[in-house]
Design a protein around this motif. Structure first.
Motif, PDB file in Angstrom:
ATOM      1  N   SER A  81       0.737  -0.986   0.049  1.00 35.81           N
ATOM      2  CA  SER A  81       0.123   0.026   0.035  1.00 35.81           C
ATOM      3  C   SER A  81       0.838   1.451  -0.027  1.00 35.81           C
ATOM      4  CB  SER A  81      -0.982  -0.053   1.250  1.00 35.81           C
ATOM      5  OG  SER A  81      -1.965   0.971   1.058  1.00 35.81           O
ATOM      6  N   HIS A  82       0.671   2.280   0.793  1.00 34.87           N
ATOM      7  CA  HIS A  82       1.288   3.716   0.814  1.00 34.87           C
ATOM      8  C   HIS A  82       1.668   4.087   2.289  1.00 34.87           C
ATOM      9  CE1 HIS A  82      -1.989   6.034   1.732  1.00 34.87           C
ATOM     10  NE2 HIS A  82      -2.817   5.327   1.181  1.00 34.87           N
ATOM     11  N   LEU A  83       2.819   4.716   2.085  1.00 34.19           N
ATOM     12  CA  LEU A  83       3.077   5.129   3.695  1.00 34.19           C
ATOM     13  C   LEU A  83       3.096   6.599   3.797  1.00 34.19           C
ATOM     14  CD1 LEU A  83       6.562   3.273   4.200  1.00 34.19           C
ATOM     15  CD2 LEU A  83       4.527   2.877   5.553  1.00 34.19           C
ATOM     16  N   ASP A  84       2.596   7.360   2.571  1.00 35.22           N
ATOM     17  CA  ASP A  84       2.354   8.737   2.644  1.00 35.22           C
ATOM     18  C   ASP A  84       1.072   8.933   3.264  1.00 35.22           C
ATOM     19  OD1 ASP A  84       1.096   7.779   0.462  1.00 35.22           O
ATOM     20  OD2 ASP A  84       1.062   9.978  -0.485  1.00 35.22           O
ATOM     21  N   SER A  85       1.091  10.145   4.091  1.00 37.30           N
ATOM     22  CA  SER A  85      -0.247  10.498   4.625  1.00 37.30           C
ATOM     23  C   SER A  85      -0.940  11.645   4.166  1.00 37.30           C
ATOM     24  CB  SER A  85      -0.045  10.756   6.044  1.00 37.30           C
ATOM     25  OG  SER A  85       0.223  11.867   6.620  1.00 37.30           O
ATOM     26  N   GLN A  86      -2.149  12.031   4.406  1.00 34.06           N
ATOM     27  CA  GLN A  86      -2.883  13.420   4.167  1.00 34.06           C
ATOM     28  C   GLN A  86      -2.278  14.362   5.258  1.00 34.06           C
ATOM     29  OE1 GLN A  86      -5.425  14.431   2.332  1.00 34.06           O
ATOM     30  NE2 GLN A  86      -5.437  12.555   0.780  1.00 34.06           N
ATOM     31  N   PRO A  87      -2.348  15.628   4.867  1.00 30.54           N
ATOM     32  CA  PRO A  87      -2.034  16.598   5.762  1.00 30.54           C
ATOM     33  C   PRO A  87      -2.851  16.152   7.278  1.00 30.54           C
ATOM     34  CG  PRO A  87      -2.481  17.743   3.796  1.00 30.54           C
ATOM     35  CD  PRO A  87      -2.801  16.385   3.694  1.00 30.54           C
ATOM     36  N   ASP A  93      -4.544   4.875   7.584  1.00 30.59           N
ATOM     37  CA  ASP A  93      -4.679   4.906   5.972  1.00 30.59           C
ATOM     38  C   ASP A  93      -3.235   4.495   5.393  1.00 30.59           C
ATOM     39  OD1 ASP A  93      -4.899   5.868   3.409  1.00 30.59           O
ATOM     40  OD2 ASP A  93      -5.662   7.751   3.889  1.00 30.59           O
ATOM     41  N   GLY A  94      -3.340   3.622   4.513  1.00 34.06           N
ATOM     42  CA  GLY A  94      -2.091   3.392   3.687  1.00 34.06           C
ATOM     43  C   GLY A  94      -1.087   2.527   4.654  1.00 34.06           C
ATOM     44  N   GLN A  95      -0.604   3.341   5.755  1.00 32.63           N
ATOM     45  CA  GLN A  95       0.525   2.613   6.513  1.00 32.63           C
ATOM     46  C   GLN A  95       0.015   0.927   6.934  1.00 32.63           C
ATOM     47  OE1 GLN A  95       2.914   4.738   9.610  1.00 32.63           O
ATOM     48  NE2 GLN A  95       1.322   4.037  11.024  1.00 32.63           N
ATOM     49  N   LEU A  96      -1.021   0.860   7.347  1.00 33.25           N
ATOM     50  CA  LEU A  96      -1.527  -0.456   7.899  1.00 33.25           C
ATOM     51  C   LEU A  96      -1.359  -1.342   7.003  1.00 33.25           C
ATOM     52  CD1 LEU A  96      -2.778  -1.726  10.346  1.00 33.25           C
ATOM     53  CD2 LEU A  96      -5.226  -1.579   9.567  1.00 33.25           C
ATOM     54  N   GLY A  97      -1.724  -0.960   5.780  1.00 33.98           N
ATOM     55  CA  GLY A  97      -1.498  -1.916   4.485  1.00 33.98           C
ATOM     56  C   GLY A  97       0.064  -2.329   4.185  1.00 33.98           C
ATOM     57  N   VAL A  98       0.935  -1.445   4.188  1.00 33.87           N
ATOM     58  CA  VAL A  98       2.197  -1.699   4.084  1.00 33.87           C
ATOM     59  C   VAL A  98       2.602  -2.662   5.382  1.00 33.87           C
ATOM     60  CG1 VAL A  98       4.539  -0.663   3.996  1.00 33.87           C
ATOM     61  CG2 VAL A  98       2.681   0.273   3.066  1.00 33.87           C
ATOM     62  N   HIS A 189      -6.526  -2.108   3.513  1.00 33.40           N
ATOM     63  CA  HIS A 189      -6.626  -0.783   3.797  1.00 33.40           C
ATOM     64  C   HIS A 189      -7.749  -0.527   4.642  1.00 33.40           C
ATOM     65  CE1 HIS A 189      -6.969   3.443   2.709  1.00 33.40           C
ATOM     66  NE2 HIS A 189      -5.745   3.429   2.037  1.00 33.40           N
ATOM     67  N   VAL A 190      -7.714   0.505   5.319  1.00 33.09           N
ATOM     68  CA  VAL A 190      -8.982   0.907   6.180  1.00 33.09           C
ATOM     69  C   VAL A 190      -9.956   1.370   5.269  1.00 33.09           C
ATOM     70  CG1 VAL A 190      -7.871   1.374   8.468  1.00 33.09           C
ATOM     71  CG2 VAL A 190      -8.224   3.298   6.630  1.00 33.09           C
ATOM     72  N   GLU A 191     -11.235   0.771   5.912  1.00 32.06           N
ATOM     73  CA  GLU A 191     -12.643   0.904   4.880  1.00 32.06           C
ATOM     74  C   GLU A 191     -12.695   2.421   4.477  1.00 32.06           C
ATOM     75  OE1 GLU A 191     -16.366  -0.017   6.649  1.00 32.06           O
ATOM     76  OE2 GLU A 191     -17.483   1.172   4.826  1.00 32.06           O
ATOM     77  N   LEU A 379     -14.422   7.492  10.132  1.00 29.89           N
ATOM     78  CA  LEU A 379     -13.888   8.465  10.128  1.00 29.89           C
ATOM     79  C   LEU A 379     -12.269   8.446   9.299  1.00 29.89           C
ATOM     80  CD1 LEU A 379     -14.434  11.225  11.237  1.00 29.89           C
ATOM     81  CD2 LEU A 379     -13.029  10.814  13.156  1.00 29.89           C
ATOM     82  N   THR A 380     -11.956   9.202   8.339  1.00 27.06           N
ATOM     83  CA  THR A 380     -10.844   8.969   7.714  1.00 27.06           C
ATOM     84  C   THR A 380     -10.128  10.574   7.232  1.00 27.06           C
ATOM     85  OG1 THR A 380      -9.595   7.727   6.028  1.00 27.06           O
ATOM     86  CG2 THR A 380     -11.532   8.801   5.363  1.00 27.06           C
ATOM     87  N   HIS A 381      -8.956  10.305   6.868  1.00 21.11           N
ATOM     88  CA  HIS A 381      -8.214  11.710   6.525  1.00 21.11           C
ATOM     89  C   HIS A 381      -8.400  12.757   7.572  1.00 21.11           C
ATOM     90  CE1 HIS A 381      -8.464  10.971   1.756  1.00 21.11           C
ATOM     91  NE2 HIS A 381      -7.626   9.913   2.373  1.00 21.11           N
ATOM     92  N   ASN A 382      -8.350  12.193   8.806  1.00 20.31           N
ATOM     93  CA  ASN A 382      -8.500  12.804  10.137  1.00 20.31           C
ATOM     94  C   ASN A 382      -7.666  12.063  10.957  1.00 20.31           C
ATOM     95  OD1 ASN A 382      -9.910  13.209  12.594  1.00 20.31           O
ATOM     96  ND2 ASN A 382     -11.669  13.929  11.523  1.00 20.31           N
ATOM     97  N   GLU A 383      -7.082  13.105  12.128  1.00 19.45           N
ATOM     98  CA  GLU A 383      -6.279  12.714  13.083  1.00 19.45           C
ATOM     99  C   GLU A 383      -6.807  11.709  13.797  1.00 19.45           C
ATOM    100  OE1 GLU A 383      -5.143  16.882  13.675  1.00 19.45           O
ATOM    101  OE2 GLU A 383      -3.526  15.836  14.494  1.00 19.45           O
TER     102      GLU A 383
END
Ligand SMILES: [Zn+2]
Length: 411
Positions: A81-87, A93-98, A189-191, A379-383
């Motif tokens: 998956s991906h290690l980059d995040s949203q601001p 998101d992403g990290q869990l998949g990697v 990935h998270v849903e 909830l996503t793209h959120n701390e």
């Protein structure tokens, strides 16, 4: 015997990565190719090398770690998956998949698993598209959907290009990004939605992904003094934009049951407290699993922009930025995930994704599919993004067993 992951190690690893770019509110601020992303990438390479994986980096900074199978010439199973995040985004998101893919290969190593096919772990570059504004970029180039030079020339808000930033952090690899010889791709990935939590399932076998359509509109009125200019004499671009945005938010009700629409960014000129706004640009994002809604969206959105412009006496311009058709994932991978979940005794349900993922691009070149784990409150793209750890473990169990299933399929 189904594979059993090391839940404690998995959690410790997750906590360690979560500290890189951690925010005070418990989230993650780790935009693509920043120093924080650099640090997370280095840790992943270290972990891949500790597993004796053969590490390679391509011209987009996509990073692969290969574990050989019995047949070195067989097409590999790709997992990641991906290690980059949203601001100021979340930790899952992403990290869990990697890290699920990493835990899968660690489990293979622990158990002395020998697969028929090679298995490759991948971390895709700039999935989020928030720093360099094209989402799923690394996988897009890998799949041949995006030109490598175009991708490398994309600049962030301060004018630094992706290519320069790759070079700066030491991830400007030599290998061409295009890949064609992959047997299957599997991503956890998270849903990022409420469906699994609401139905009480630990994981989702993802059947497909919503399509999306991105657009931008510019409204042009006239700047004037906020005091002496009577309301009926104004050509207020922001009043028109707000009017249009309100109608666009109402569009899904008229388009289809599953459609969603978002006005996510608005740039106001001159953006001053006592000046009537002369120009406003805003973006629109429409999504649905219905291909018809995706193709009709620009017409419907432009109609609302034009109508609002007319009501407020301003001019408008409308631009289609990008679209992707809805996608159905590979039955081969969906069956492997269901079998992996059954082997690990993890309850699952079938689900459609509202968000796009790297797995979308992979679907154009190989058998591609996904496992979802629940997002608390959707909830996503959120701390505050959160997934119960038991669900992360359930997802990883199903994922490891599904990967094994795919990788033992003879070439
Ligand atoms: Zn993601």
């Amino acid at each position: 015997m189904p594979l059993d992951i090391d839940a404690d190690r998995f959690r410790e690893t997750f906590e360690a990565y979560s500290e890189i770019g951690a925010t005070e509110a418990g989230g993650l601020h780790r935009l693509a190719l920043t120093d924080a992303d650099h640090e997370a990438r280095d840790l992943l390479v270290e972990h891949m090398e500790a597993l004796d994986l053969d590490v390679r980096v391509d011209e987009l900074g996509n990073t692969f770690g290969r574990r050989e199978g019995r047949d070195p010439d067989a097409a590999p199973v790709l997992i990641g998956s991906h290690l980059d995040s949203q601001p100021y985004g979340g930790r899952y998101d992403g990290q869990l998949g990697v890290l699920t893919a990493l835990e899968t290969l660690r489990t293979f190593e622990d158990e002395g698993v020998e697969t028929a096919r090679p298995v490759e772990l991948v971390n895709w570059t700039n999935e989020e598209g928030s720093r360099f504004e094209q989402a799923m970029l690394g996988s897009g180039v890998a799949a041949g959907a995006v030109d490598a030079d175009h991708a490398r020339s994309l600049a962030d808000s301060e004018g630094r290009t992706l290519g320069e930033e790759l070079e700066r952090i030491g991830y400007d690899g030599d290998a061409p990004a295009g890949i064609d010889d992959v047997y299957a791709y599997l991503e956890l990935h998270v849903e990022q939605g409420p469906t699994l939590e609401q139905s009480g399932s630990s994981i989702g076998v993802v059947d497909g992904v919503f399509g999306l359509n991105w657009m931008a509109a510019t409204l042009e009125g006239q700047a004037n003094h906020a005091g002496p200019t009577a309301m009926h004499d104004r050509r207020d671009a922001l009043a028109a934009a707000v009017d249009a945005a309100s109608e666009i938010n109402d569009l899904p009700n008229r388009l289809s049951e599953d459609a969603v629409a978002t006005v996510g960014r608005m740039d106001v000129t001159p953006n001053s407290i006592n000046v009537i706004p002369s120009e406003v640009t805003f973006t629109v994002d429409v999504r649905s699993y219905d291909p018809d809604v995706i193709s009709r969206a620009p017409e419907a959105v432009e109609f609302e922009v034009a109508s609002a412009a007319e009501r407020h006496g301003v001019e408008y311009e409308f631009e289609r930025l990008w679209s992707i058709d809805p996608l159905e994932f590979s039955p081969v991978v969906r069956e492997a995930v269901a079998a992996g979940a059954e082997a690990a005794d993890v309850p699952y349900q079938h689900i459609v994704s509202g968000a796009g993922h790297d797995a979308n691009h992979m679907a154009s070149i190989t058998e591609s599919g996904m496992v979802f784990v629940p997002s608390v409150d959707g909830l996503t793209h959120n701390e505050s993004e959160f997934t119960e750890w038991a669900d992360c473990v359930a997802g990883a169990l199903a994922y490891a067993n599904a990967t094994l299933e795919l990788a033992t399929t003879e070439a």
